[in-house]
Write a protein that holds these residues in place. Structure first.
Motif, mmCIF file in Angstrom:
data_model
loop_
_atom_site.group_PDB
_atom_site.id
_atom_site.type_symbol
_atom_site.label_atom_id
_atom_site.label_comp_id
_atom_site.label_asym_id
_atom_site.label_seq_id
_atom_site.Cartn_x
_atom_site.Cartn_y
_atom_site.Cartn_z
ATOM 1 N N ASP A 290 -7.732 3.760 45.170
ATOM 2 C CA ASP A 290 -9.546 3.384 44.735
ATOM 3 C C ASP A 290 -8.204 3.028 43.519
ATOM 4 O O ASP A 290 -9.159 1.915 42.473
ATOM 5 C CB ASP A 290 -10.500 3.848 44.371
ATOM 6 N N GLY A 291 -7.297 4.137 42.887
ATOM 7 C CA GLY A 291 -6.616 2.899 42.066
ATOM 8 C C GLY A 291 -7.443 3.511 40.676
ATOM 9 O O GLY A 291 -7.610 3.097 39.278
ATOM 10 N N LEU A 292 -8.308 4.688 40.996
ATOM 11 C CA LEU A 292 -8.642 4.847 39.344
ATOM 12 C C LEU A 292 -8.232 5.581 38.391
ATOM 13 O O LEU A 292 -6.616 6.037 38.929
ATOM 14 C CB LEU A 292 -9.566 6.222 40.111
ATOM 15 N N THR A 293 -8.743 5.552 37.185
ATOM 16 C CA THR A 293 -7.892 6.033 36.049
ATOM 17 C C THR A 293 -8.311 8.274 36.136
ATOM 18 O O THR A 293 -8.549 8.084 36.898
ATOM 19 C CB THR A 293 -8.311 5.995 34.686
ATOM 20 N N MET B 190 -14.146 29.333 27.183
ATOM 21 C CA MET B 190 -12.381 28.967 27.551
ATOM 22 C C MET B 190 -12.841 27.180 26.324
ATOM 23 O O MET B 190 -13.835 26.175 27.256
ATOM 24 C CB MET B 190 -12.933 28.140 28.800
ATOM 25 N N LEU B 191 -11.448 27.980 25.463
ATOM 26 C CA LEU B 191 -11.311 26.177 25.149
ATOM 27 C C LEU B 191 -10.295 25.006 26.355
ATOM 28 O O LEU B 191 -9.316 26.074 26.551
ATOM 29 C CB LEU B 191 -10.478 26.526 23.773
ATOM 30 N N ASN B 192 -10.674 23.922 26.127
ATOM 31 C CA ASN B 192 -10.157 23.238 27.193
ATOM 32 C C ASN B 192 -9.177 22.021 26.752
ATOM 33 O O ASN B 192 -10.367 21.026 25.401
ATOM 34 C CB ASN B 192 -10.866 22.854 28.361
ATOM 35 N N LEU B 193 -8.573 21.448 26.764
ATOM 36 C CA LEU B 193 -7.051 20.437 26.025
ATOM 37 C C LEU B 193 -6.672 19.892 26.989
ATOM 38 O O LEU B 193 -6.322 20.729 28.126
ATOM 39 C CB LEU B 193 -6.017 21.243 24.839
ATOM 40 N N VAL B 194 -6.934 18.334 27.676
ATOM 41 C CA VAL B 194 -7.165 17.792 27.926
ATOM 42 C C VAL B 194 -6.014 16.275 27.798
ATOM 43 O O VAL B 194 -6.693 15.919 27.102
ATOM 44 C CB VAL B 194 -8.166 17.741 29.456
ATOM 45 N N ARG B 195 -5.008 16.663 28.756
ATOM 46 C CA ARG B 195 -4.591 14.945 28.488
ATOM 47 C C ARG B 195 -4.836 14.539 30.510
ATOM 48 O O ARG B 195 -3.949 14.914 31.445
ATOM 49 C CB ARG B 195 -3.476 15.350 27.973
ATOM 50 N N PHE B 196 -5.260 13.575 30.734
ATOM 51 C CA PHE B 196 -5.468 12.573 31.794
ATOM 52 C C PHE B 196 -3.779 12.036 32.040
ATOM 53 O O PHE B 196 -3.149 11.464 31.090
ATOM 54 C CB PHE B 196 -6.201 11.327 31.425
ATOM 55 N N ARG B 197 -3.298 11.458 33.433
ATOM 56 C CA ARG B 197 -2.200 10.724 34.028
ATOM 57 C C ARG B 197 -3.543 9.295 33.624
ATOM 58 O O ARG B 197 -4.570 9.276 33.608
ATOM 59 C CB ARG B 197 -2.306 11.169 35.474
ATOM 60 N N ASP B 198 -2.147 8.435 32.989
ATOM 61 C CA ASP B 198 -2.707 6.838 33.526
ATOM 62 C C ASP B 198 -3.599 6.681 34.461
ATOM 63 O O ASP B 198 -4.583 6.716 34.533
ATOM 64 C CB ASP B 198 -1.845 5.709 33.519
ATOM 65 N N ARG B 199 -2.940 7.042 35.385
ATOM 66 C CA ARG B 199 -3.597 6.447 37.406
ATOM 67 C C ARG B 199 -3.394 8.126 37.667
ATOM 68 O O ARG B 199 -3.108 8.851 38.309
ATOM 69 C CB ARG B 199 -2.781 5.813 38.135
ATOM 70 N N ALA B 200 -4.994 8.386 38.080
ATOM 71 C CA ALA B 200 -5.168 9.371 39.381
ATOM 72 C C ALA B 200 -4.795 9.669 41.001
ATOM 73 O O ALA B 200 -4.281 8.749 40.897
ATOM 74 C CB ALA B 200 -6.327 9.557 39.415
ATOM 75 N N ASN B 201 -4.248 11.000 40.367
ATOM 76 C CA ASN B 201 -3.163 11.163 41.585
ATOM 77 C C ASN B 201 -3.765 11.778 42.392
ATOM 78 O O ASN B 201 -3.216 13.313 42.994
ATOM 79 C CB ASN B 201 -1.824 11.721 40.586
#
Length: 143
Positions: A47-50, A26-37
């Protein structure tokens, strides 16, 4: 921008209709949010995690399940640039997970421990691609 975080019903049904007994990657390509939701009632919601920190939580909590079903991460990389394709796409995490077969992948995603871990992925990810691939014999050239 369209967000892709979880498979839709048609995609999941198409996955389940494929051969369940052969090894897959499984090829995974992931873009993160600036702040976790996180959901409002989740213990980490305030907690304000990235997104990267939330994804690290996902990795830590899902790794035992991945191992238990016989899977492992066989490649990780960092994004540098897109040579062919949409120039606005960028990826924060790129990896290939190997599973002995689709049954193992399905066992992982339905495992109760994984179900608890996946909330971290959902909180972390702005958009992603999860692409099932089947290995082919190496020939020494592209085709």
């Amino acid at each position: 921008m369209t967000q892709y975080i979880d498979p839709d019903r048609a995609q999941f049904e198409a996955f389940k209709a494929l051969d369940r007994d052969t090894e897959l990657n499984m090829l995974n390509l992931v873009r993160f949010r600036d702040r976790a939701n996180y959901p409002g009632d989740h213990e980490l919601a305030r907690d304000g995690l990235t997104g990267a920190e939330a994804y690290a939580n996902y990795g830590r909590f899902s790794a035992p399940v991945l191992s238990r079903v016989g899977g492992d991460i066989i490649w990780r990389g960092s994004f540098e640039c897109t040579l062919i394709g949409p120039g606005e796409e960028r990826w924060d995490a790129l990896l290939i997970a190997r599973y002995p077969n689709a049954r193992a992948f399905l066992a992982m995603v339905t495992d109760p421990e994984y179900q608890e871990a996946v909330v971290h992925r959902q909180a972390a990810v702005e958009t992603s691609r999860l692409i099932r691939t089947q290995g082919l014999p190496l020939t020494g050239h592209f085709a």
